[in-house]
Design an enzyme around this catalytic site. Structure first.
Site, PDB file in Angstrom:
ATOM      1  NE  ARG A 536      -3.731  -0.057   0.450  1.00 47.36           N
ATOM      2  CZ  ARG A 536      -4.909   0.001  -0.179  1.00 47.36           C
ATOM      3  NH1 ARG A 536      -5.424  -1.080  -0.763  1.00 47.36           N
ATOM      4  NH2 ARG A 536      -5.585   1.111  -0.230  1.00 47.36           N
ATOM      5  CB  VAL A 537       1.362   4.066  -2.082  1.00 47.59           C
ATOM      6  CG1 VAL A 537       2.344   3.156  -2.785  1.00 47.59           C
ATOM      7  CG2 VAL A 537       0.063   4.166  -2.880  1.00 47.59           C
ATOM      8  CG  ASP A 538      -3.668   3.624   1.036  1.00 50.18           C
ATOM      9  OD1 ASP A 538      -2.988   2.699   1.518  1.00 50.18           O
ATOM     10  OD2 ASP A 538      -4.786   3.454   0.519  1.00 50.18           O
ATOM     11  CG  ASP A 539      -1.647   7.413   5.893  1.00 54.69           C
ATOM     12  OD1 ASP A 539      -0.448   7.136   5.734  1.00 54.69           O
ATOM     13  OD2 ASP A 539      -2.102   8.559   5.871  1.00 54.69           O
ATOM     14  CB  VAL A 540      -4.247   1.003   4.087  1.00 49.25           C
ATOM     15  CG1 VAL A 540      -4.722  -0.426   4.279  1.00 49.25           C
ATOM     16  CG2 VAL A 540      -5.442   1.942   3.931  1.00 49.25           C
TER      17      VAL A 540
END
Ligand code: WT7
Length: 668
Positions: A536-540
């Site tokens: 993931r590249v998001d805050d997940v």
């Protein structure tokens, strides 16, 4: 967002299927695939109409126009429709159709209990009877087409039965994984406001007893108190193997024992024919903000897509015995325990327990007991089993195995090799399937026998899937490249909205890179066109293949009366893939103690569920923030992974002094 380039942990090797495997495979060369793939993207309407015609449709969509779509926020509302105007029913196609074709005596579901020695099976005819009885019960208590029904159940046969019974009458199921806490269940119930909840008294998972009905009662009380919503009925399956009726909390009138009512209903129930675009289910998943997202899937496209991907990615043949270890509480269980396999008339094994109970050989014991031919699991389970060595595997024959699958996170090449060599005796191709709750089915996956595998790569796109790797400006990259993984066009299984929040659907998935669906994952494409997913590249965070939003864990932590602030990051974890590392600031004057750490961890268990419990709490007298107040997670990730020499530029922090303080607290 940061994209990362991941290189295989040693020299790249190619693994090709044997000639024997290829000879009986549905498709056996990259050329064969390439021709079909080309057709699927040149003429998606023709390709998918043809594929869809193997199912039963009460009436057809307009043949030349199987789909319409707009994936570009600049051109107005995001909208995808497949087979609109076509009328069908997924339960009919997954069950009745096979019975009507004379295959009612074939086994549909095999059930293996938590404790060895407990098992059951249902033929397609028996499954149909059970589904109809439950559909009739739901109709009798007032459930109509379009109503939501919440399901909070462990892996009993009644869980897929419940999903199918809803689908049969056009009700929308919302399954909540039975490992979620009362608070999380309440949150999900309050979002979709079902009139009926289907649940179970309790369940044993490994040596532990989980009193599910206690959690349900707590959740239903919260729903009344926090949202003024109450369910009319809570239909409770009496799981005698786990807990007695007398020990189950009960509220007269609202609570009904499943076994007391459902078997009294007739075993036939007419099918509700629905439009291909009528909703089939909601499934909540984590995003980068605190509130879970209700991913909405519709009927026709999802049906065609899960069935077709199942068939090809596992090279499914009549007579295969298929076992997916995922729980129906997650998308894998929806698409590849219930719908995809049953639509293919497969024999599906449902396992109530956990892979290492009573010992590390349990999975292979089950494989031998049922002659499982296709086995599908997650890298975290493989890594956990790998730790117990080869003996528990080799003790069992596993001769029946033909195809292996992996899902949930990138599989590290060393786990891939162990899975291939030890579990599959270097004989079974591995389908490393990349996909998401939102995609409904496999997107990038090997088709066993079609092309050589590379350990750690999900390889090539499925039919109709058009990946685009884009840079941070949304420019599509060519050839070998690293960037953000997007999709250029719709496919039948894509979700159609976020329940009650179409605006969030558009801003999360379609606004970041205009004209594309954005997956949230980073990836690399190599010289052979193979895709390597890098996470993931998001805050997940991806913990054991479960998606957890950092914001969800943070808000659970600050729900603790002594916590002032929290910031959560993912760290590498040997078994879980990623672990949860939490930085916590306490209220003024509160002492930082070990007891308080445990109490914070149990707060997260209560707020979300045990699977989201932080692996580490790091005391933080202050958090590194920019002058505008944004927490710099980049720095926290470095501190968490002890890369203290490589913190990067910290001069933009409002107070660079906090970094030294945090490092000092590493030891506390
Ligand atoms: C995220 C989706 C889809 C079923 C289970 C999880 C990661 C999933 C792979 C894979 C690399 C993978 C991605 C994706 N992921 N499968 N084979 N290789 N990464 O569903 O909870 O919706 O999570 O899981 O990061 O975005 P989910």
């Amino acid at each position: 967002m940061e994209a990362e380039c991941v290189v295989a942990d040693d020299a790249e090797e190619l693994f090709d299927a044997s000639e024997t495997f290829k000879k009986s495979a549905l498709l056996s060369s990259r050329e064969q695939y390439a021709a079909l793939y080309k057709n699927s993207v040149d003429d998606p309407d023709g390709f998918w109409s043809h594929t869809a015609s193997q199912f039963f449709w009460k009436s057809k969509w307009e043949e030349s126009k199987a789909h319409t779509e707009n994936l570009d926020v600049r051109k107005g509302e995001i909208r995808v429709e497949w087979f609109k105007g076509g009328c069908t029913n997924i339960c009919y196609n997954a069950v009745d159709r096979h019975v009507e074709a004379g295959r009612g005596d074939d086994v549909a579901l095999l059930w293996e209990g938590n404790d060895p020695g407990f098992d059951m099976k249902l033929t397609y005819k028996e499954l149909l009877d059970r589904v109809c009885q439950l559909s009739n019960y739901l109709l009798a208590v007032g459930i109509k087409k379009g109503d939501t029904v919440a399901i909070y159940m462990p892996m009993l046969l009644e869980l897929p039965i419940a999903m199918l019974a809803c689908a049969r009458i056009g009700a929308v199921h919302s399954v909540v994984f039975a490992g979620f806490s009362a608070e999380s269940l309440a949150q999900r119930i309050l979002d979709c406001k079902p009139k009926v909840l289907l649940t179970t008294s309790g369940v044993k998972r490994g040596p532990k007893l989980i009193k599910l009905k206690e959690i349900v009662d707590d959740a239903l009380n919260r729903c009344v108190q926090e949202g003024g919503h109450s369910v009319d009925y809570c239909l409770t399956y009496d799981n005698k193997l786990a807990i007695k009726r007398e020990d189950t909390p009960w509220k007269e009138k609202r609570d009904v024992w499943w076994q007391d009512v459902v078997p009294n209903y007739p075993t036939d129930c007419p099918v509700e024919w629905v439009d291909a675009e009528d909703p089939l289910f909601l499934l909540y998943t984590s995003g980068s903000t605190g509130k879970p997202k209700g991913v909405l899937h519709t009927t026709g496209g999802y049906m065609v897509y899960t069935a077709t991907t199942f068939k090809h990615a596992f090279d499914y043949h009549d007579g295969d015995v298929y076992w997916c270890t995922a729980d129906c509480g997650w998308i894998t269980g929806h698409s590849y325990v219930t719908y995809g396999p049953l639509l293919n008339k497969a024999t599906v094994l449902i396992f109530e327990g956990v892979p290492n109970y009573p010992d590390a050989g349990r999975c292979w014991e089950i494989v031998d007991k049922y002659h499982v031919t296709i086995f599908y699991t997650a890298p975290t389970a493989i890594r956990a089993l790998m730790r117990s060595g080869d003996e528990p595997v080799k003790r069992h024959s596993r001769k029946s195995l033909r195809v292996l699958g992996s899902v949930g996170e990138p599989i590290n090449p060393s786990a891939w090799r162990w899975y291939f060599e030890v579990v599959g005796d270097s004989r079974c191709p591995i389908a490393d399937t990349w996909w998401q709750t939102e995609t409904g089915g496999f997107m990038i996956t090997p088709l066993p026998g079609c092309w050589p595998l590379k350990p750690g790569s999900a390889t090539l796109p499925f039919f109709g899937v058009q990946p685009a790797v884009v840079d941070e400006n949304g420019k599509e990259l060519d050839g070998e490249c690293t960037g953000f993984l997007c999709m250029k066009a719709s496919w039948p299984g894509i979700f159609r909205s976020l329940y009650g929040d179409h605006a969030r659907y558009e801003t999360t998935y379609f606004a970041p890179f205009k004209g594309f669906y954005f997956s949230g994952d980073g990836c690399r494409r190599d010289k052979d066109g193979y895709y390597w997913l890098t996470g993931r590249v998001d805050d997940v965070i991806n913990v054991s293949g479960h998606r957890i939003g950092t914001a969800e864990v943070e808000s659970a932590l600050v729900a603790h009366p002594l916590a002032a602030e929290a910031a959560v990051v993912g760290i590498d974890h040997e078994v879980k893939g990623q672990g949860i590392y939490a930085f916590v600031t306490l209220n003024e004057g509160v002492e930082y103690t070990a007891d308080l750490k445990s109490s914070l961890i149990s707060t997260v268990r209560c707020q979300i569920g045990a699977f989201a419990a932080p692996d580490a709490i790091h005391w933080a007298p202050g958090l590194p923030k920019t002058r505008s107040g944004k927490i710099m997670r980049r720095i926290l990730r470095k501190i968490a992974s002890k890369q203290l020499d490589d913190l990067g530029d910290i001069s933009t922090l409002a107070d660079p002094g906090v970094v030294a303080q945090l490092i000092e607290f590493t030891e506390k």
